[in-house]
Design a protein around this motif. Structure first.
Motif, PDB file in Angstrom:
ATOM      1  N   ARG A   1       0.825  -1.088   0.039  1.00  0.00           N
ATOM      2  CA  ARG A   1       0.067  -0.031   0.002  1.00  0.00           C
ATOM      3  C   ARG A   1       0.932   1.228  -0.182  1.00  0.00           C
ATOM      4  O   ARG A   1       0.551   2.160  -0.656  1.00  0.00           O
ATOM      5  CB  ARG A   1      -0.855   0.028   1.193  1.00  0.00           C
ATOM      6  N   LEU A   2       1.865   1.325   0.820  1.00  0.00           N
ATOM      7  CA  LEU A   2       2.817   2.489   0.736  1.00  0.00           C
ATOM      8  C   LEU A   2       3.444   2.568  -0.606  1.00  0.00           C
ATOM      9  O   LEU A   2       3.545   3.532  -1.167  1.00  0.00           O
ATOM     10  CB  LEU A   2       3.908   2.232   2.005  1.00  0.00           C
ATOM     11  N   CYS A   3       3.881   1.527  -1.254  1.00  0.00           N
ATOM     12  CA  CYS A   3       4.562   1.426  -2.512  1.00  0.00           C
ATOM     13  C   CYS A   3       3.533   2.010  -3.397  1.00  0.00           C
ATOM     14  O   CYS A   3       3.986   2.800  -4.440  1.00  0.00           O
ATOM     15  CB  CYS A   3       5.036   0.243  -2.673  1.00  0.00           C
ATOM     16  N   GLU A   4       2.463   1.692  -3.681  1.00  0.00           N
ATOM     17  CA  GLU A   4       1.666   1.920  -4.472  1.00  0.00           C
ATOM     18  C   GLU A   4       1.257   3.593  -4.359  1.00  0.00           C
ATOM     19  O   GLU A   4       1.254   4.520  -5.363  1.00  0.00           O
ATOM     20  CB  GLU A   4      -0.024   1.337  -4.155  1.00  0.00           C
ATOM     21  N   ALA A   5       1.203   4.071  -3.231  1.00  0.00           N
ATOM     22  CA  ALA A   5       0.860   5.473  -3.034  1.00  0.00           C
ATOM     23  C   ALA A   5       2.062   6.449  -3.336  1.00  0.00           C
ATOM     24  O   ALA A   5       1.847   7.411  -4.093  1.00  0.00           O
ATOM     25  CB  ALA A   5       0.678   5.614  -1.427  1.00  0.00           C
ATOM     26  N   ALA A   6       3.297   5.936  -3.048  1.00  0.00           N
ATOM     27  CA  ALA A   6       4.329   6.503  -3.650  1.00  0.00           C
ATOM     28  C   ALA A   6       4.408   6.577  -4.863  1.00  0.00           C
ATOM     29  O   ALA A   6       4.931   7.637  -5.522  1.00  0.00           O
ATOM     30  CB  ALA A   6       5.762   5.953  -2.901  1.00  0.00           C
ATOM     31  N   ALA A   7       4.361   5.399  -5.764  1.00  0.00           N
ATOM     32  CA  ALA A   7       4.319   5.127  -7.164  1.00  0.00           C
ATOM     33  C   ALA A   7       3.401   6.298  -7.733  1.00  0.00           C
ATOM     34  O   ALA A   7       3.515   6.851  -8.723  1.00  0.00           O
ATOM     35  CB  ALA A   7       4.151   3.785  -7.642  1.00  0.00           C
ATOM     36  N   ALA A   8       2.037   6.515  -7.125  1.00  0.00           N
ATOM     37  CA  ALA A   8       1.135   7.355  -7.573  1.00  0.00           C
ATOM     38  C   ALA A   8       1.419   8.809  -7.565  1.00  0.00           C
ATOM     39  O   ALA A   8       0.634   9.669  -7.619  1.00  0.00           O
ATOM     40  CB  ALA A   8      -0.390   6.870  -7.104  1.00  0.00           C
ATOM     41  N   GLY A   9       2.587   9.184  -6.747  1.00  0.00           N
ATOM     42  CA  GLY A   9       2.817  10.314  -6.552  1.00  0.00           C
ATOM     43  C   GLY A   9       1.643  10.781  -5.249  1.00  0.00           C
ATOM     44  O   GLY A   9       1.490  12.080  -4.873  1.00  0.00           O
ATOM     45  N   ASP A  10       1.475  10.227  -4.435  1.00  0.00           N
ATOM     46  CA  ASP A  10       0.354  10.368  -3.334  1.00  0.00           C
ATOM     47  C   ASP A  10       1.073  10.398  -1.992  1.00  0.00           C
ATOM     48  O   ASP A  10       0.276  10.297  -1.124  1.00  0.00           O
ATOM     49  CB  ASP A  10      -0.857   9.331  -3.569  1.00  0.00           C
ATOM     50  N   LEU A  11       2.156  10.505  -1.961  1.00  0.00           N
ATOM     51  CA  LEU A  11       2.767  10.256  -0.705  1.00  0.00           C
ATOM     52  C   LEU A  11       3.661  11.577  -0.171  1.00  0.00           C
ATOM     53  O   LEU A  11       3.951  11.635   0.994  1.00  0.00           O
ATOM     54  CB  LEU A  11       3.586   9.213  -0.553  1.00  0.00           C
ATOM     55  N   ASP A  12       3.964  12.314  -1.073  1.00  0.00           N
ATOM     56  CA  ASP A  12       4.857  13.642  -0.716  1.00  0.00           C
ATOM     57  C   ASP A  12       6.001  13.334  -0.074  1.00  0.00           C
ATOM     58  O   ASP A  12       6.872  13.940   0.615  1.00  0.00           O
ATOM     59  CB  ASP A  12       4.114  14.564   0.094  1.00  0.00           C
ATOM     60  N   ALA A  13       6.723  12.003  -0.422  1.00  0.00           N
ATOM     61  CA  ALA A  13       8.089  11.525   0.042  1.00  0.00           C
ATOM     62  C   ALA A  13       8.500  10.418  -0.902  1.00  0.00           C
ATOM     63  O   ALA A  13       7.663  10.053  -1.874  1.00  0.00           O
ATOM     64  CB  ALA A  13       7.777  11.028   1.510  1.00  0.00           C
ATOM     65  N   GLU A  14       9.616  10.170  -0.834  1.00  0.00           N
ATOM     66  CA  GLU A  14      10.308   9.011  -1.247  1.00  0.00           C
ATOM     67  C   GLU A  14      10.536   8.071  -0.570  1.00  0.00           C
ATOM     68  O   GLU A  14      11.134   7.905   0.323  1.00  0.00           O
ATOM     69  CB  GLU A  14      11.836   9.725  -1.917  1.00  0.00           C
ATOM     70  N   LEU A  15       9.996   6.851  -1.210  1.00  0.00           N
ATOM     71  CA  LEU A  15      10.453   5.553  -0.336  1.00  0.00           C
ATOM     72  C   LEU A  15      11.890   5.165  -0.860  1.00  0.00           C
ATOM     73  O   LEU A  15      12.030   4.677  -1.856  1.00  0.00           O
ATOM     74  CB  LEU A  15       9.252   4.387  -0.884  1.00  0.00           C
ATOM     75  N   SER A  16      12.841   5.235   0.064  1.00  0.00           N
ATOM     76  CA  SER A  16      14.317   5.417  -0.158  1.00  0.00           C
ATOM     77  C   SER A  16      14.669   3.797  -0.105  1.00  0.00           C
ATOM     78  O   SER A  16      15.492   3.463  -0.806  1.00  0.00           O
ATOM     79  CB  SER A  16      15.123   6.263   0.442  1.00  0.00           C
ATOM     80  N   VAL A  17      14.313   2.998   0.692  1.00  0.00           N
ATOM     81  CA  VAL A  17      14.983   1.700   1.248  1.00  0.00           C
ATOM     82  C   VAL A  17      13.701   0.886   1.741  1.00  0.00           C
ATOM     83  O   VAL A  17      12.929   1.445   2.630  1.00  0.00           O
ATOM     84  CB  VAL A  17      16.297   2.042   1.988  1.00  0.00           C
ATOM     85  N   VAL A  18      13.872  -0.311   1.434  1.00  0.00           N
ATOM     86  CA  VAL A  18      12.896  -1.220   2.263  1.00  0.00           C
ATOM     87  C   VAL A  18      13.892  -2.240   3.221  1.00  0.00           C
ATOM     88  O   VAL A  18      14.933  -3.002   2.359  1.00  0.00           O
ATOM     89  CB  VAL A  18      11.954  -2.265   1.398  1.00  0.00           C
ATOM     90  N   ILE A  19      13.832  -2.330   4.398  1.00  0.00           N
ATOM     91  CA  ILE A  19      14.786  -3.149   5.149  1.00  0.00           C
ATOM     92  C   ILE A  19      13.978  -4.353   5.821  1.00  0.00           C
ATOM     93  O   ILE A  19      13.073  -3.972   6.527  1.00  0.00           O
ATOM     94  CB  ILE A  19      15.366  -2.378   6.298  1.00  0.00           C
ATOM     95  N   GLY A  20      14.420  -5.448   5.530  1.00  0.00           N
ATOM     96  CA  GLY A  20      13.703  -6.779   6.146  1.00  0.00           C
ATOM     97  C   GLY A  20      14.606  -7.344   7.225  1.00  0.00           C
ATOM     98  O   GLY A  20      15.940  -7.260   7.086  1.00  0.00           O
TER      99      GLY A  20
END
Length: 326
Positions: free
Chosen positions: A105-124
């Motif tokens: 869901r966060l990735c979809e929002a960021a890809a759609a320009g709906d987050l006002d931020a950059e998802l820089s990294v995913v850490i698992g």
């Protein structure tokens, strides 16, 4: 009067006498006024967070960073400075384990320009969700051992390398230690599958089923060193059908987990939320948006719940009985 420029300074390290005095003295000598100061100690680890006014400081930003770095080296502590306009686009790190719904869901929002931020990294702490990060072109790092125990030194190195402003725990199934929480105090948001403060800790959906609740829910909150007790940002609720299994509760709750985490991240990134005495409050402009049915924030249930909630009877003044004939 000039406008204030509130800069955040965080000091983390081994607890020792004189730390506060050395840092505050350095700031005073450079014409920097301290607006707010908070400190805590957990497991012999000291944390001090200050918000200071640097609008009329008698030095440059670069010189202040260098001076605080030198002082930190001298004291054996980590000192970090965050000026309010360090960058236009803020950077978010998402911590995950094996459940994909919140991350996606966060990735979809960021890809759609709906987050006002950059998802820089995913850490698992497991490698399972690397394909989701790769699908959206986001770097992925696994910091867990075969049992999923994370290397928090590596985690901190990654957060620093990617210059992260906010950490979103998207069903990250490990408790963060003070060494991480103290460095990102007020900048870590978690989603928990219950209506906190009910059912903290592990297996919240099972706890809800065993308690026989008729309404369950999910919560997005800031992370503190006290498990699932940080300031609550937003919540969602759902009905629990008769005989519902734990799996049914998960199926109903997971879409709401993704929704409430995204809402909380948006609130934080827009600087529309403040924490006061352990409680979150919407800032004035955000509160006006909340009351706007066409685009406001939804911290809890929607207006339909207000319409369905009766407004009487309530306790009011009770007339005293009178004596005498009619």
């Amino acid at each position: 009067m000039s406008q204030r420029e509130l800069t955040e300074i965080t000091v983390v390290g081994d607890d020792d006498t004189g730390l506060v005095a050395r840092v505050t003295s350095l700031l005073f000598e450079r014409g920097i006024n301290i607006e707010d100061l908070d400190q805590a100690v957990r497991d012999d680890l000291f944390r001090m967070t200050m918000r200071v006014d640097t609008a009329e400081m008698e030095t440059t930003r670069e010189a202040l960073r260098d001076d605080l770095d030198d002082l930190g080296d001298d004291l054996g502590v980590d000192v970090r400075v965050r000026f309010p306009a360090d960058r236009e686009t803020r950077r978010v790190a998402v911590l995950v384990t094996k459940e994909s719904h919140c991350l996606r869901r966060l990735c979809e929002a960021a890809a759609a320009g709906d987050l006002d931020a950059e998802l820089s990294v995913v850490i698992g702490n497991h490698p399972d969700l690397q394909p989701v990060a790769t699908e959206y072109g986001i770097p992925f790092h696994d910091v867990g051992d075969p049992d999923g125990n994370p290397d928090e030194d590596e985690l901190l190195d990654l957060l620093e390398r990617y210059d992260v402003d906010l950490v979103a725990l998207a069903r990250y199934m490990r408790i963060l230690g003070p060494n991480v929480v103290f460095r990102y105090e007020g900048r870590i948001i978690n989603v928990h599958p219950s209506l906190l403060p009910a059912f903290p800790g592990a297996k919240a959906y099972r706890q809800a089923k065993e308690a026989g609740v008729r309404i369950a829910g999910v919560t997005a909150h800031y992370v503190t060193t006290d498990l699932d007790q940080g300031p609550i940002i937003a919540q969602r609720a759902f009905n629990v059908p008769d005989g519902a299994s734990v799996e049914t509760l998960k199926e109903r709750g997971q879409p709401l987990e993704a929704e409430v985490l995204l809402e909380a991240v948006r609130l934080h990134l827009a600087d529309d939320i403040a924490v006061h005495r352990g409680r979150t409050e919407l800032r004035d402009d955000a509160a006006e948006e909340r009351d706007d049915p066409d685009g406001g924030y939804r911290l809890g249930m929607g207006p339909e719940l207000d319409r369905a909630t009766p407004d009487e009877p309530t306790d009011g003044p009770v007339a005293r009985p009178t004596s005498g004939d009619d």
